[in-house]
Enzyme design. Structure first.
Site, PDB file in Angstrom:
ATOM      1  N   ARG A   1       2.788  25.480   2.584  1.00 47.78           N
ATOM      2  CA  ARG A   1       2.679  24.050   2.893  1.00 47.78           C
ATOM      3  C   ARG A   1       2.273  23.828   4.352  1.00 47.78           C
ATOM      4  O   ARG A   1       2.198  24.776   5.124  1.00 47.78           O
ATOM      5  CB  ARG A   1       4.006  23.372   2.557  1.00 47.78           C
ATOM      6  CG  ARG A   1       4.288  23.366   1.039  1.00 47.78           C
ATOM      7  CD  ARG A   1       5.692  22.908   0.737  1.00 47.78           C
ATOM      8  NE  ARG A   1       5.991  21.651   1.399  1.00 47.78           N
ATOM      9  CZ  ARG A   1       7.229  21.206   1.650  1.00 47.78           C
ATOM     10  NH1 ARG A   1       8.273  21.945   1.309  1.00 47.78           N
ATOM     11  NH2 ARG A   1       7.413  20.053   2.230  1.00 47.78           N
TER      12      ARG A   1
ATOM     13  N   ARG B   1     -20.305  -2.100 -10.533  1.00 53.83           N
ATOM     14  CA  ARG B   1     -20.170  -1.242 -11.720  1.00 53.83           C
ATOM     15  C   ARG B   1     -19.226  -0.046 -11.518  1.00 53.83           C
ATOM     16  O   ARG B   1     -18.914   0.670 -12.459  1.00 53.83           O
ATOM     17  CB  ARG B   1     -21.564  -0.743 -12.154  1.00 53.83           C
ATOM     18  CG  ARG B   1     -22.327  -1.796 -12.927  1.00 53.83           C
ATOM     19  CD  ARG B   1     -23.718  -1.321 -13.265  1.00 53.83           C
ATOM     20  NE  ARG B   1     -24.596  -1.372 -12.090  1.00 53.83           N
ATOM     21  CZ  ARG B   1     -25.797  -0.790 -12.033  1.00 53.83           C
ATOM     22  NH1 ARG B   1     -26.244  -0.093 -13.054  1.00 53.83           N
ATOM     23  NH2 ARG B   1     -26.529  -0.890 -10.949  1.00 53.83           N
TER      24      ARG B   1
ATOM     25  N   THR C   1     -32.065  -6.347   0.257  1.00 47.29           N
ATOM     26  CA  THR C   1     -32.235  -5.135   1.065  1.00 47.29           C
ATOM     27  C   THR C   1     -32.978  -5.419   2.379  1.00 47.29           C
ATOM     28  O   THR C   1     -32.699  -4.776   3.394  1.00 47.29           O
ATOM     29  CB  THR C   1     -32.990  -4.050   0.268  1.00 47.29           C
ATOM     30  OG1 THR C   1     -34.133  -4.660  -0.364  1.00 47.29           O
ATOM     31  CG2 THR C   1     -32.119  -3.440  -0.796  1.00 47.29           C
TER      32      THR C   1
HETATM   33  C1  UD1 Z   1     -34.019  -1.067  -4.577  1.00 49.14           C
HETATM   34  C2  UD1 Z   1     -35.503  -1.381  -4.377  1.00 49.14           C
HETATM   35  C3  UD1 Z   1     -36.288  -0.780  -5.526  1.00 49.14           C
HETATM   36  C4  UD1 Z   1     -36.038   0.707  -5.629  1.00 49.14           C
HETATM   37  C5  UD1 Z   1     -34.536   0.977  -5.743  1.00 49.14           C
HETATM   38  C6  UD1 Z   1     -34.292   2.454  -5.648  1.00 49.14           C
HETATM   39  C7  UD1 Z   1     -35.490  -3.525  -3.216  1.00 49.14           C
HETATM   40  C8  UD1 Z   1     -35.763  -4.969  -3.315  1.00 49.14           C
HETATM   41  N1  UD1 Z   1     -35.683  -2.800  -4.321  1.00 49.14           N
HETATM   42  O1  UD1 Z   1     -33.634  -1.759  -5.759  1.00 49.14           O
HETATM   43  O2  UD1 Z   1     -37.682  -1.006  -5.321  1.00 49.14           O
HETATM   44  O3  UD1 Z   1     -36.726   1.218  -6.746  1.00 49.14           O
HETATM   45  O4  UD1 Z   1     -33.839   0.332  -4.679  1.00 49.14           O
HETATM   46  O5  UD1 Z   1     -32.944   2.706  -5.837  1.00 49.14           O
HETATM   47  O6  UD1 Z   1     -35.186  -3.022  -2.136  1.00 49.14           O
HETATM   48  N2  UD1 Z   1     -27.778  -3.430  -0.169  1.00 49.14           N
HETATM   49  C9  UD1 Z   1     -27.174  -3.988   0.933  1.00 49.14           C
HETATM   50  N3  UD1 Z   1     -27.261  -5.326   1.125  1.00 49.14           N
HETATM   51  C10 UD1 Z   1     -27.949  -6.151   0.262  1.00 49.14           C
HETATM   52  C11 UD1 Z   1     -28.530  -5.555  -0.869  1.00 49.14           C
HETATM   53  C12 UD1 Z   1     -28.427  -4.193  -1.052  1.00 49.14           C
HETATM   54  O7  UD1 Z   1     -26.556  -3.306   1.745  1.00 49.14           O
HETATM   55  O8  UD1 Z   1     -27.992  -7.347   0.519  1.00 49.14           O
HETATM   56  C13 UD1 Z   1     -27.670  -1.963  -0.373  1.00 49.14           C
HETATM   57  C14 UD1 Z   1     -26.913  -1.596  -1.615  1.00 49.14           C
HETATM   58  O9  UD1 Z   1     -25.543  -1.397  -1.359  1.00 49.14           O
HETATM   59  C15 UD1 Z   1     -27.585  -0.307  -2.050  1.00 49.14           C
HETATM   60  C16 UD1 Z   1     -29.007  -0.447  -1.537  1.00 49.14           C
HETATM   61  O10 UD1 Z   1     -28.961  -1.442  -0.554  1.00 49.14           O
HETATM   62  O11 UD1 Z   1     -27.022   0.827  -1.444  1.00 49.14           O
HETATM   63  C17 UD1 Z   1     -29.976  -0.787  -2.642  1.00 49.14           C
HETATM   64  O12 UD1 Z   1     -29.650  -2.044  -3.176  1.00 49.14           O
HETATM   65  P1  UD1 Z   1     -29.807  -2.398  -4.693  1.00 49.14           P
HETATM   66  O13 UD1 Z   1     -29.463  -3.800  -4.867  1.00 49.14           O
HETATM   67  O14 UD1 Z   1     -29.132  -1.375  -5.531  1.00 49.14           O
HETATM   68  O15 UD1 Z   1     -31.386  -2.240  -4.862  1.00 49.14           O
HETATM   69  P2  UD1 Z   1     -32.096  -1.987  -6.238  1.00 49.14           P
HETATM   70  O16 UD1 Z   1     -32.069  -3.216  -7.022  1.00 49.14           O
HETATM   71  O17 UD1 Z   1     -31.601  -0.771  -6.833  1.00 49.14           O
END
Ligand code: UD1
Ligand code: CA
Length: 469
Positions: free
Chosen positions: A338, A17, A85
């Site tokens: 500069r 996004r 995650t």
């Molecule tokens: C996650 C939590 C959710 C919480 C929210 C808070 C999980 C399953 N859910 O959801 O409960 O309320 O954060 O913001 O953990 N990332 C990786 N590798 C991956 C997936 C994600 O590095 O394979 C990183 C992303 O870049 C990001 C963070 O982990 O910085 C969170 O990932 P994201 O997919 O945004 O989790 P949410 O769906 O927001």
């Protein structure tokens, strides 16, 4: 003594996004990449080791962060495929081989996190009996977040993701902020048992909460929702920047810096400013800047990677870039310093003066309209209005060297390479191509002629021509 503490910072996400070629965690917020903030807070709260898990544009993320944290215990792990995650945290295991203690888990896109909150979280973990502590909060709109499931005696029993939640669970206002601290042994064990049986087919880190609740009590720290909000698009980046900006300004004001109009003042993280310094409206101080005490930074000035000594006055609309300004100098208005500019104590640089790779020693003055490039200017010199160092021959740059106490008359060109000795005097309007020895006069201009009545005669001739048509 407390057991050791490490941190895993998740930086692998694509950040779709953001609509950008740049990895999300590298987008700058007040002069630093997003991930700089949580990593810094982890070190500040006592982590001996930090592992950044990279994936999307991993090489670039690694290179940028390695440079930003040179000399600090930051290691990298790569998550090959983004399988959730839980999988991301598991990717850090190799980098923490042999580590036993507590592991903080943070996201690389949550910049407003404070070290105080992390310290509180770690304290709650250490005070509790369970293998896990986590942060929760109650945002105005909990949509999209994992909800905290509590049972008997208000005990945390697990987390359910928005997409897996029942309509009743979606009414829960307490959400998972995504910050945890866990016992290392428990963590690696729990991650091994994760399965992707959920709405997104991912390995959810959040599933370890129920596993922790099964063996002990999950400690919870409730945070202000604004502190734990991430960045998902450029609108949110601007919103987080705004809060961070206000926070930085408040920190400086509490340390004795007068900020006349905080709403229009942009000071990067990492800038140092001494007490009794005043920062006027519309000022931008970015990069590694060090500003002394009793300094005035005039309205509309822009300072980048520069140092300003005590008691110096930078008048409005001056631009300083990689410049070193000594104490009690006067700069501007409308000065442009500069890279490679060095001003010793008490130097005056006035309006429309540009300097580059130039040092002016103690008390020298260039008060109006000058270009001083690749020059070494002694102490107590006076550089007249319109002086120009002709430092470039179209191929190479050359040095201009002035001794102490040199007087350069207005509208002089110093054609480099050229040297002017101590106490020499350069007549106004000269083009100096040869060295001038100490205490000599350098003069190169056509002797003046005066022709009596000439202007009047010419006027008559021209008027006569006009009448004839
Ligand atoms: C996650 C939590 C959710 C919480 C929210 C808070 C999980 C399953 N859910 O959801 O409960 O309320 O954060 O913001 O953990 N990332 C990786 N590798 C991956 C997936 C994600 O590095 O394979 C990183 C992303 O870049 C990001 C963070 O982990 O910085 C969170 O990932 P994201 O997919 O945004 O989790 P949410 O769906 O927001
Ligand atoms: Ca998220």
């Amino acid at each position: 003594m407390n057991p050791p503490l490490a941190a895993v910072v998740l930086c692998a996400g694509k950040g779709t996004r953001m609509k950008s070629e740049k990895a999300k965690v590298l987008h700058p917020l007040l002069g630093r990449p997003l991930a700089y903030y949580p990593i810094t807070r982890a070190f500040e709260s006592g982590c001996q080791q930090v592992v950044a898990v990279v994936g999307h544009q991993g090489e670039q993320v690694k290179a940028t962060l390695a440079k930003a944290f040179e000399g600090q215990a930051l290691a990298f792990s790569t998550q090959e495929q983004q399988r959730g995650t839980g999988d991301a945290v598991a990717a850090a295991r190799g980098a923490l081989t042999g580590f036993s203690g507590a592991v903080l888990i943070l996201y690389g896109d949550v910049p407003l996190l404070t070290a105080e909150l992390l310290t509180k979280l770690v304290a709650a973990f250490r005070a509790g009996k369970g293998p896990l502590a986590m942060v929760t909060c109650r945002p105005a709109n909990p949509h999209g977040y994992g909800r905290v499931l509590r049972g008997h005696g208000h005990r945390v029993e697990g987390i359910v993701e928005q997409k897996d939640a029942t309509p009743e669970q979606r009414l829960i206002s307490e959400i998972n902020a995504g910050l945890y601290v866990a016992d290392a042994k428990f963590l690696w064990g729990a991650l091994e048992t994760l399965t992707p049986q959920n709405a997104q087919g991912e390995l959810y880190l959040t599933d370890i909460v129920a596993k922790a609740a099964a063996v002990g009590e999950v400690a919870v720290v409730e945070a202000d929702a604004r502190e734990v909000e991430g960045v998902n698009d450029l609108v949110e980046l601007a919103e987080r920047t705004e809060l961070m900006r206000a926070r930085i300004n408040v920190r400086h004001m509490k340390a004795g810096v007068s900020i006349v109009h905080p709403a229009s003042t942009f000071i990067d993280e990492g800038v140092e400013i001494g007490p009794d310094t005043t920062v006027h409206p519309n000022v931008c101080i970015s990069g590694e800047c060090e500003i002394g005490s009793g300094v005035t930074i005039g309205q509309g000035s822009v300072l980048t990677h520069s140092t300003v000594g005590d008691g110096t006055e930078v008048k409005p609309y001056s631009v300083l870039e990689e410049a070193v300004v000594g104490p009690r100098c006067h700069v501007g208005p409308y000065a442009r310093l500069r890279p490679g500019t060095v001003l010793d104590e008490g130097v005056h640089i006035g309006n429309f003066v540009e300097t580059k790779k130039t040092r002016l020693k103690k008390g020298s003055k260039a008060n109006h309209l000058a270009y001083l490039g690749d020059a070494e200017i002694g102490a107590g010199c006076n550089i007249g209005a319109g002086t120009i160092t002709c430092n470039y021959d179209g191929v190479n740059k050359h040095q201009t060297v002035l001794g102490d106490g040199v007087f350069v008359g207005s509208d002089t060109q110093l054609v480099a390479p050229v040297k002017i000795g101590d106490g020499a005097f350069i007549a106004a309007g000269s083009t100096i191509t040869e060295n001038v020895p100490a205490n000599a006069l350098g003069l190169s201009r056509v002797p003046q002629q005066v022709k009596e009545g000439w202007a009047e005669r010419r006027r008559k001739v021209l008027e006569g021509m006009k009448k004839k048509g």
